[in-house]
Design a protein around this motif. Structure first.
Motif, mmCIF file in Angstrom:
data_model
loop_
_atom_site.group_PDB
_atom_site.id
_atom_site.type_symbol
_atom_site.label_atom_id
_atom_site.label_comp_id
_atom_site.label_asym_id
_atom_site.label_seq_id
_atom_site.Cartn_x
_atom_site.Cartn_y
_atom_site.Cartn_z
ATOM 1 N N ARG A 17 23.442 46.491 25.995
ATOM 2 C CA ARG A 17 23.734 45.051 26.068
ATOM 3 C C ARG A 17 24.450 44.679 27.368
ATOM 4 N NH1 ARG A 17 22.691 42.549 21.317
ATOM 5 N NH2 ARG A 17 22.479 43.835 19.440
ATOM 6 N N LEU A 18 23.991 45.282 28.449
ATOM 7 C CA LEU A 18 24.541 44.941 29.758
ATOM 8 C C LEU A 18 23.796 43.732 30.314
ATOM 9 C CD1 LEU A 18 24.911 48.490 31.369
ATOM 10 C CD2 LEU A 18 26.721 47.039 30.438
ATOM 11 N N PRO A 19 24.480 42.860 31.034
ATOM 12 C CA PRO A 19 23.820 41.678 31.604
ATOM 13 C C PRO A 19 22.866 42.057 32.731
ATOM 14 C CG PRO A 19 26.073 41.843 32.396
ATOM 15 C CD PRO A 19 25.924 42.897 31.343
ATOM 16 N N ALA A 20 21.993 41.116 33.085
ATOM 17 C CA ALA A 20 21.011 41.359 34.147
ATOM 18 C C ALA A 20 21.692 41.752 35.447
ATOM 19 C CB ALA A 20 20.149 40.111 34.353
ATOM 20 N N TYR A 21 22.865 41.186 35.715
ATOM 21 C CA TYR A 21 23.572 41.496 36.959
ATOM 22 C C TYR A 21 23.908 42.985 37.021
ATOM 23 C CZ TYR A 21 24.422 36.534 38.048
ATOM 24 O OH TYR A 21 24.283 35.217 38.368
ATOM 25 N N ALA A 22 24.389 43.538 35.898
ATOM 26 C CA ALA A 22 24.782 44.946 35.881
ATOM 27 C C ALA A 22 23.567 45.854 36.048
ATOM 28 C CB ALA A 22 25.513 45.272 34.584
ATOM 29 N N VAL A 58 31.642 47.923 37.502
ATOM 30 C CA VAL A 58 31.743 46.939 38.582
ATOM 31 C C VAL A 58 31.486 45.525 38.076
ATOM 32 C CG1 VAL A 58 30.704 46.162 40.748
ATOM 33 C CG2 VAL A 58 31.134 48.593 40.380
ATOM 34 N N GLU A 59 30.443 45.371 37.264
ATOM 35 C CA GLU A 59 30.007 44.043 36.849
ATOM 36 C C GLU A 59 30.595 43.596 35.510
ATOM 37 O OE1 GLU A 59 28.438 42.067 38.682
ATOM 38 O OE2 GLU A 59 27.509 43.297 40.228
ATOM 39 N N ASP A 60 31.075 44.535 34.700
ATOM 40 C CA ASP A 60 31.536 44.228 33.345
ATOM 41 C C ASP A 60 30.332 43.870 32.461
ATOM 42 O OD1 ASP A 60 34.259 44.697 33.706
ATOM 43 O OD2 ASP A 60 34.620 42.659 34.426
ATOM 44 N N PRO A 61 30.387 44.090 31.162
ATOM 45 C CA PRO A 61 31.495 44.741 30.464
ATOM 46 C C PRO A 61 31.445 46.256 30.637
ATOM 47 C CG PRO A 61 29.760 44.215 28.913
ATOM 48 C CD PRO A 61 29.305 43.682 30.245
ATOM 49 N N VAL A 62 32.609 46.882 30.784
ATOM 50 C CA VAL A 62 32.689 48.324 30.992
ATOM 51 C C VAL A 62 32.212 49.056 29.740
ATOM 52 C CG1 VAL A 62 34.217 50.250 31.510
ATOM 53 C CG2 VAL A 62 34.625 48.018 32.566
ATOM 54 N N ARG A 63 31.436 50.098 29.953
ATOM 55 C CA ARG A 63 30.978 50.937 28.854
ATOM 56 C C ARG A 63 31.588 52.329 29.003
ATOM 57 N NH1 ARG A 63 29.988 46.767 26.836
ATOM 58 N NH2 ARG A 63 27.946 45.922 26.251
ATOM 59 N N ASN A 64 31.951 52.928 27.884
ATOM 60 C CA ASN A 64 32.479 54.286 27.882
ATOM 61 C C ASN A 64 31.433 55.240 28.439
ATOM 62 O OD1 ASN A 64 32.584 57.036 26.243
ATOM 63 N ND2 ASN A 64 34.677 56.250 26.396
ATOM 64 N N VAL A 65 31.877 56.227 29.216
ATOM 65 C CA VAL A 65 30.928 57.119 29.871
ATOM 66 C C VAL A 65 30.030 57.831 28.864
ATOM 67 C CG1 VAL A 65 32.597 59.031 29.970
ATOM 68 C CG2 VAL A 65 30.649 58.988 31.548
ATOM 69 N N MET A 66 30.577 58.253 27.714
ATOM 70 C CA MET A 66 29.753 58.948 26.733
ATOM 71 C C MET A 66 28.768 58.005 26.053
ATOM 72 S SD MET A 66 29.862 62.105 26.823
ATOM 73 C CE MET A 66 28.641 62.167 25.509
ATOM 74 N N GLU A 67 29.132 56.734 25.954
ATOM 75 C CA GLU A 67 28.198 55.760 25.395
ATOM 76 C C GLU A 67 26.985 55.614 26.314
ATOM 77 O OE1 GLU A 67 28.154 51.103 23.787
ATOM 78 O OE2 GLU A 67 29.878 51.886 24.897
ATOM 79 N N VAL A 68 27.251 55.574 27.620
ATOM 80 C CA VAL A 68 26.160 55.474 28.592
ATOM 81 C C VAL A 68 25.338 56.757 28.595
ATOM 82 C CG1 VAL A 68 25.584 55.169 31.029
ATOM 83 C CG2 VAL A 68 27.473 53.867 30.026
#
Length: 246
Positions: A17-22, A58-68
């Motif tokens: 659920r990251l925005p298009a900018y991210a 950088v762009e928010d919202p920050v995601r936990n590294v393990m989630e990514v």
């Protein structure tokens, strides 16, 4: 090969659920990394995952590294539920992959010179829709053109166009093509003033490359269209520059 890591970034970004900018920033970071690094020597999965993680910070919202990491792993092994299940139950494998991604992030940071700034074309697109006097909320044609231009910019993220041209030039190119496809007329002189002579000079090339994403050669004579438009740039009320269609 470029398409493979872009496809993963896009799919994983959507699941996160990251925005298009991210998502755009993540692809930009990966493209910039491989502009000076070998694809053969640098694992595309690790670089793409690191790019997505960095972009989320950088762009928010920050995601936990393990989630990514888990999301990207699941996408890479889609269709292999046993492998995904085993990974989620194996703390050692998770830790090893996490360390690999963090090492890739360090290499990525050095490759981009610790410069996190990514000028996105989307704000310019919104601005140009306004300065052209388009009214998407009232005019179905203008709405279709704006949506088509946004989609063109989304697709352009998978290429090196974001490295080759300025954000404003890309936005103008996408909107020009979209207006032509949707048969929307507008006075383009405010856009030319906004992007300047250099930006206008590159619009034809950018449009050609955008068109080639769908049908190679579709905008072969676009340079002539831009030149013709430039000669009439001071004339108010002239139509949208023509983008040849197949």
């Amino acid at each position: 090969m470029r398409q493979s890591y872009c496809e993963m970034i896009e799919a994983a970004g959507e699941k996160l659920r990251l925005p298009a900018y991210a998502v755009g920033s993540a692809m930009y970071f990966a493209h910039l990394f491989y502009a000076s690094r070998s694809m053969g020597r640098n694992d595309r999965f690790l670089v793409a995952t690191a790019s997505l993680y960095l972009a989320s910070k950088v762009e928010d919202p920050v995601r936990n590294v393990m989630e990514v990491v888990s999301t990207c792993f699941a996408h890479r092994h889609r269709g292999e539920p046993d492998a995904v299940r085993a990974f989620r139950e194996d703390k050692g494998a998770q830790g090893a992959l996490r360390e690999g991604v963090l090492e890739a992030e360090t290499a990525l940071l050095h490759a981009i010179g610790f410069d996190f700034r990514v000028e996105q074309p989307y704000p310019h697109l919104v601005e140009f829709v306004g300065v052209l006097g388009l009214a998407p909320e009232r005019d179905p044609g203008a709405r279709d053109a704006a949506q088509a231009a946004w989609a063109l910019l989304d697709d352009s993220r998978r290429t090196t166009l974001w490295l080759q041209y300025g954000a404003a030039t890309l936005a103008a190119s996408a909107l020009m093509m979209a207006c032509r496809l949707c048969k929307v007329e507008a006075d383009w002189s405010p856009v030319w003033q906004a992007i300047g002579k250099d930006g206008r000079h590159h619009v034809a090339d950018a449009c050609s490359q955008l068109a080639d994403l769908y049908e190679p050669g579709a905008c072969g004579d676009l340079h002539m269209c831009i030149s013709h438009h430039d000669s009439n740039a001071a004339t108010p009320g002239h139509g949208t520059p023509s983008v040849p269609t197949s």
